[in-house]
Design a protein around this motif. Structure first.
Motif, PDB file in Angstrom:
ATOM      1  N   THR A  90       0.797  -1.238   0.000  1.00 19.90           N
ATOM      2  CA  THR A  90       0.000   0.000   0.000  1.00 19.90           C
ATOM      3  C   THR A  90       0.826   1.283   0.000  1.00 19.90           C
ATOM      4  OG1 THR A  90      -0.328   0.377   2.390  1.00 19.90           O
ATOM      5  CG2 THR A  90      -1.810  -1.221   1.317  1.00 19.90           C
ATOM      6  N   ILE A  93      -0.145   3.432  -2.901  1.00 24.79           N
ATOM      7  CA  ILE A  93      -1.463   4.034  -2.705  1.00 24.79           C
ATOM      8  C   ILE A  93      -1.341   5.297  -1.864  1.00 24.79           C
ATOM      9  CG2 ILE A  93      -3.713   3.705  -1.592  1.00 24.79           C
ATOM     10  CD1 ILE A  93      -3.610   0.790  -2.416  1.00 24.79           C
ATOM     11  N   ASP A  99      -5.277   9.543  -5.851  1.00 23.59           N
ATOM     12  CA  ASP A  99      -5.971   8.270  -5.559  1.00 23.59           C
ATOM     13  C   ASP A  99      -6.226   7.444  -6.820  1.00 23.59           C
ATOM     14  OD1 ASP A  99      -6.049   8.916  -2.844  1.00 23.59           O
ATOM     15  OD2 ASP A  99      -7.940   9.995  -3.058  1.00 23.59           O
ATOM     16  N   ILE A 101      -4.554   4.751  -7.606  1.00 19.71           N
ATOM     17  CA  ILE A 101      -4.155   3.360  -7.386  1.00 19.71           C
ATOM     18  C   ILE A 101      -5.129   2.737  -6.402  1.00 19.71           C
ATOM     19  CG2 ILE A 101      -2.308   1.801  -6.666  1.00 19.71           C
ATOM     20  CD1 ILE A 101      -0.307   3.983  -7.300  1.00 19.71           C
ATOM     21  N   HIS A 109      -2.400  -4.529  -6.268  1.00 13.86           N
ATOM     22  CA  HIS A 109      -2.830  -3.169  -6.563  1.00 13.86           C
ATOM     23  C   HIS A 109      -2.921  -2.973  -8.078  1.00 13.86           C
ATOM     24  CE1 HIS A 109      -2.192  -2.806  -2.423  1.00 13.86           C
ATOM     25  NE2 HIS A 109      -1.053  -2.133  -2.399  1.00 13.86           N
ATOM     26  N   CYS A 122       4.755   7.308  -7.119  1.00 13.39           N
ATOM     27  CA  CYS A 122       4.550   5.958  -6.590  1.00 13.39           C
ATOM     28  C   CYS A 122       5.740   5.042  -6.836  1.00 13.39           C
ATOM     29  CB  CYS A 122       3.306   5.332  -7.213  1.00 13.39           C
ATOM     30  SG  CYS A 122       3.380   5.205  -9.020  1.00 13.39           S
TER      31      CYS A 122
END
Length: 214
Positions: A90, A93, A99, A101, A109, A122
């Motif tokens: 995560t 994320i 947002d 992902i 994911h 990311c």
């Protein structure tokens, strides 16, 4: 023209990728800094020369060459997760500013390509290097920028709300204060106990002085 309205107009010209390559925590903070005169207009690689030209026209200042130390301009890229190697940590994320992902802890994911701004924030947090930036095959549009701005605002609001909730959960509980009525009742009981203790002590003292009367 107020500084606030000027910042709004500057923000409207920024691409809203929220990539932070400008050195600020998103497009709006960069717009605020430009409006305040504390940041130059050439720090936005996603905006490129076209964005610099638009900002220069708005501010009636000379056009500057793009600061390439902030990154190279180029076509829109989007993140792609190698789902066979994703461990569901995560971290990506949490890093995504819009947002884009989705997934759950310890589950695979997936990137919503239509939402991805190509910020690449990311990539670095991924502990297994399973995220790559690949060509989106399309251009970033004004509509994309408008939608991304709102998604980023929603993301910030949710993050602040979660932080506030966590702070409340971690805060030590305040001692419960008794109501005035309860406090008065407690005081009365305390006085009764004191009076009873004194009367008992006096009775014992009298008994010791006059043992024949006990």
């Amino acid at each position: 023209m107020s500084c606030r309205s000027l910042a709004d107009r500057i923000d409207a010209l920024l691409p809203q990728t929220q990539c932070t390559k400008c050195g600020y925590d998103g497009c709006r903070p960069y717009a605020d800094a430009i409006a305040e005169g504390t940041a130059p207009i050439n720090r936005c690689p996603p905006g490129g020369d076209e964005g610099i030209t638009a900002l220069a026209a708005l501010l009636q200042t000379p056009v500057l060459p793009l600061d390439l130390e902030r990154g190279e301009p180029g076509p829109l890229l989007v993140a792609r997760i190698d789902e066979s190697h994703c461990i569901g940590c995560t971290l990506c994320i949490q890093a995504c500013p819009v947002d884009a992902i989705v997934g759950a802890n310890k589950h695979m994911h997936t990137v919503l390509a239509d939402w991805c701004t190509g910020c690449d924030l990311c990539v670095a947090p991924c502990p297994v290097d399973c995220i790559q930036m690949v060509p989106a095959g399309r251009a970033w549009s004004a509509q994309d920028a408008a939608v991304s701005r709102q998604r980023h605002r929603n993301h910030l609001a949710r993050t602040e709300r979660l932080a506030a909730d966590n702070a409340r959960l971690m805060a030590p509980e305040a001692p419960t204060q008794a109501s005035p009525v309860q406090a008065a009742a407690d005081d009365a009981q305390s006085e009764d106990r004191k009076r009873s203790a004194i009367e008992s002590a006096l009775a014992r003292a009298r008994a010791r002085r006059n043992p024949t009367q006990s």
